[in-house]
Design a protein around this motif. Structure first.
Motif, PDB file in Angstrom:
ATOM      1  N   ASP A   1       7.717  25.407   1.690  1.00  0.00           N
ATOM      2  CA  ASP A   1       6.539  25.280   0.839  1.00  0.00           C
ATOM      3  C   ASP A   1       6.471  23.813   0.383  1.00  0.00           C
ATOM      4  OD1 ASP A   1       4.605  25.469  -1.062  1.00  0.00           O
ATOM      5  OD2 ASP A   1       5.546  27.097  -2.200  1.00  0.00           O
ATOM      6  N   VAL A   2       5.654  23.011   1.078  1.00  0.00           N
ATOM      7  CA  VAL A   2       5.715  21.542   0.926  1.00  0.00           C
ATOM      8  C   VAL A   2       4.713  20.992  -0.093  1.00  0.00           C
ATOM      9  CG1 VAL A   2       5.524  19.352   2.170  1.00  0.00           C
ATOM     10  CG2 VAL A   2       6.430  21.359   3.345  1.00  0.00           C
ATOM     11  N   SER A   3       5.185  20.186  -1.044  1.00  0.00           N
ATOM     12  CA  SER A   3       4.302  19.417  -1.933  1.00  0.00           C
ATOM     13  C   SER A   3       4.438  17.948  -1.549  1.00  0.00           C
ATOM     14  CB  SER A   3       4.729  19.566  -3.391  1.00  0.00           C
ATOM     15  OG  SER A   3       4.660  20.901  -3.787  1.00  0.00           O
ATOM     16  N   SER A   4       3.310  17.325  -1.155  1.00  0.00           N
ATOM     17  CA  SER A   4       3.367  15.920  -0.720  1.00  0.00           C
ATOM     18  C   SER A   4       2.850  14.985  -1.811  1.00  0.00           C
ATOM     19  CB  SER A   4       2.514  15.730   0.538  1.00  0.00           C
ATOM     20  OG  SER A   4       2.953  16.601   1.550  1.00  0.00           O
ATOM     21  N   TYR A   5       3.526  13.864  -1.990  1.00  0.00           N
ATOM     22  CA  TYR A   5       3.154  12.865  -3.000  1.00  0.00           C
ATOM     23  C   TYR A   5       2.983  11.506  -2.342  1.00  0.00           C
ATOM     24  CZ  TYR A   5       4.694  16.455  -6.245  1.00  0.00           C
ATOM     25  OH  TYR A   5       4.825  17.627  -6.937  1.00  0.00           O
TER      26      TYR A   5
ATOM     27  N   ALA B   1       7.617  12.085  -5.727  1.00  0.00           N
ATOM     28  CA  ALA B   1       8.338  13.151  -5.006  1.00  0.00           C
ATOM     29  C   ALA B   1       9.687  13.388  -5.689  1.00  0.00           C
ATOM     30  CB  ALA B   1       8.525  12.761  -3.546  1.00  0.00           C
ATOM     31  N   GLU B   2      10.295  12.289  -6.169  1.00  0.00           N
ATOM     32  CA  GLU B   2      11.572  12.401  -6.886  1.00  0.00           C
ATOM     33  C   GLU B   2      11.356  13.103  -8.232  1.00  0.00           C
ATOM     34  OE1 GLU B   2      13.220   8.744  -8.546  1.00  0.00           O
ATOM     35  OE2 GLU B   2      15.224   9.421  -7.997  1.00  0.00           O
ATOM     36  N   ALA B   3      10.296  12.690  -8.945  1.00  0.00           N
ATOM     37  CA  ALA B   3      10.018  13.281 -10.254  1.00  0.00           C
ATOM     38  C   ALA B   3       9.787  14.791 -10.137  1.00  0.00           C
ATOM     39  CB  ALA B   3       8.800  12.598 -10.884  1.00  0.00           C
TER      40      ALA B   3
ATOM     41  N   MET C   1       0.856  -1.205   0.000  1.00  0.00           N
ATOM     42  CA  MET C   1       0.000   0.000   0.000  1.00  0.00           C
ATOM     43  C   MET C   1       0.880   1.239   0.000  1.00  0.00           C
ATOM     44  SD  MET C   1      -1.026  -0.645   3.917  1.00  0.00           S
ATOM     45  CE  MET C   1      -0.921  -2.382   3.475  1.00  0.00           C
ATOM     46  N   ASP C   2       0.249   2.429  -0.137  1.00  0.00           N
ATOM     47  CA  ASP C   2       1.005   3.672  -0.008  1.00  0.00           C
ATOM     48  C   ASP C   2       1.431   3.851   1.443  1.00  0.00           C
ATOM     49  OD1 ASP C   2       0.786   4.378  -2.656  1.00  0.00           O
ATOM     50  OD2 ASP C   2      -1.019   5.593  -2.365  1.00  0.00           O
TER      51      ASP C   2
ATOM     52  N   VAL D   1       7.980  15.895  -0.790  1.00  0.00           N
ATOM     53  CA  VAL D   1       8.139  14.837   0.220  1.00  0.00           C
ATOM     54  C   VAL D   1       7.099  13.759  -0.050  1.00  0.00           C
ATOM     55  CG1 VAL D   1       8.934  16.407   2.060  1.00  0.00           C
ATOM     56  CG2 VAL D   1       6.486  15.955   1.797  1.00  0.00           C
ATOM     57  N   GLN D   2       7.252  12.621   0.627  1.00  0.00           N
ATOM     58  CA  GLN D   2       6.217  11.582   0.542  1.00  0.00           C
ATOM     59  C   GLN D   2       5.187  11.821   1.656  1.00  0.00           C
ATOM     60  OE1 GLN D   2       7.426   7.410   1.082  1.00  0.00           O
ATOM     61  NE2 GLN D   2       5.720   6.788  -0.244  1.00  0.00           N
ATOM     62  N   SER D   3       3.899  11.645   1.306  1.00  0.00           N
ATOM     63  CA  SER D   3       2.813  11.903   2.265  1.00  0.00           C
ATOM     64  C   SER D   3       2.918  11.017   3.510  1.00  0.00           C
ATOM     65  CB  SER D   3       1.450  11.609   1.640  1.00  0.00           C
ATOM     66  OG  SER D   3       1.342  12.230   0.401  1.00  0.00           O
ATOM     67  N   GLY D   4       2.697  11.628   4.641  1.00  0.00           N
ATOM     68  CA  GLY D   4       2.639  10.873   5.900  1.00  0.00           C
ATOM     69  C   GLY D   4       3.987  10.551   6.506  1.00  0.00           C
TER      70      GLY D   4
END
Ligand code: ARG
Length: 258
Positions: free
Chosen positions: A158-162, A168-170, A77-78, A142-145
């Motif tokens: 300024d965080v973007s979560s994936y 997140a790497e892409a 799972m994620d 970053v990765q979510s959670g």
């Protein structure tokens, strides 16, 4: 007398197989399976090889299951579903490069730690970002959670979560963000693979931003199972088996034991 003997024989013949069958079935299915929840996008701890999860933590869990006489079952799972799933009792163990934090300890039980890791900064090679101080006001993926997410939020970036680590790497590869924050050993592994075929290379800055012990997570109340797993895990750390597993995956090992 003869009648009583006959009745007893019949009772034994009927009852015994039911009991024997019942107990062996329980042993095989319910009690003997250890179901782990994992997000296999985190090499060298867990990743997919032709669709099959492999890595440092899969090897450790294989050994633990062997020692405890249990059958390992892997659910993928994620990452942000791992701890909630464990907490809800859907899986026996969270196995996902999980860092022990005070916040998480409120919701799950952890084993003893088996290694130490740190958050690292990954940027494109020509980036002006050279250290943590340069991240102020910058966009980071970053990765979510993850602890990377909470660390970056706490620092006001300024965080973007994936959901997936590869996304997140892409994001940093395609310039959607200025930097990618992720655990050091996974950064090393993913950047090595990426740089082997990339035009624009990624670099990992030489600055460990945190110190995070990794452990396995259980539903609260499962103290007996945690104690069983700990009894094997502590031995695997102290007799050097865990260090050898890291070596097998070409990863530097930092013991959590001083
Ligand atoms: N150590 C970090 C944390 O606990 C990241 C774990 C990410 N794991 C994964 N399998 N993607 O939050």
């Amino acid at each position: 007398m003869k009648k009583l003997f006959l009745i007893l024989t019949v009772v034994l013949l009927v009852v015994c197989p039911v009991f024997c069958l019942g107990s062996s079935e329980n042993g095989k299915n319910a009690d003997n399976t250890l179901t782990i929840a994992t997000s296999p996008d985190f090499p060298p701890f867990e990743s997919l090889n032709n669709g099959k999860p492999e890595g440092i933590e899969i090897d450790i869990l294989d050994l633990i299951c062997k020692e405890l006489g249990k059958e390992l079952k892997i659910e993928q799972m994620d990452f942000d579903s791992v701890l909630p799933g464990v907490q809800a009792g859907k899986y026996d163990v969270g196995v996902s490069g999980i860092s022990i934090t005070e916040q998480r300890k409120k919701n799950v039980l952890f084993t003893e730690p088996y290694c130490l890791a740190a958050q690292a900064i990954v940027v494109p090679e020509k980036s002006k970002i050279k250290s943590k101080a340069d991240l102020d006001g910058k966009k980071v993926s970053v990765q979510s959670g993850t602890t990377a997410e909470s660390f970056c939020m706490a620092n006001g970036y300024d965080v973007s979560s994936y959901a997936a680590n590869s996304d997140a790497e892409a994001a940093v590869v395609f310039g959607k963000v200025d930097a990618w924050v992720i655990d050091d050993l996974t950064a090393a592994d993913m950047v090595k693979v990426y740089n082997a075929s990339a035009g624009v290379k990624l670099v990992i800055l030489d600055e460990a931003m945190t110190s995070e012990p990794y452990a396995f997570a259980f539903k609260k109340g499962n103290d007996t199972l945690v104690a069983q797993v700990n009894s094997v895990l502590v031995k695997l750390v102290s007799d050097g088996t865990v260090a050898k597993i890291f070596e097998k995956y070409d990863a530097p090992y930092t013991s959590p034991v001083k």
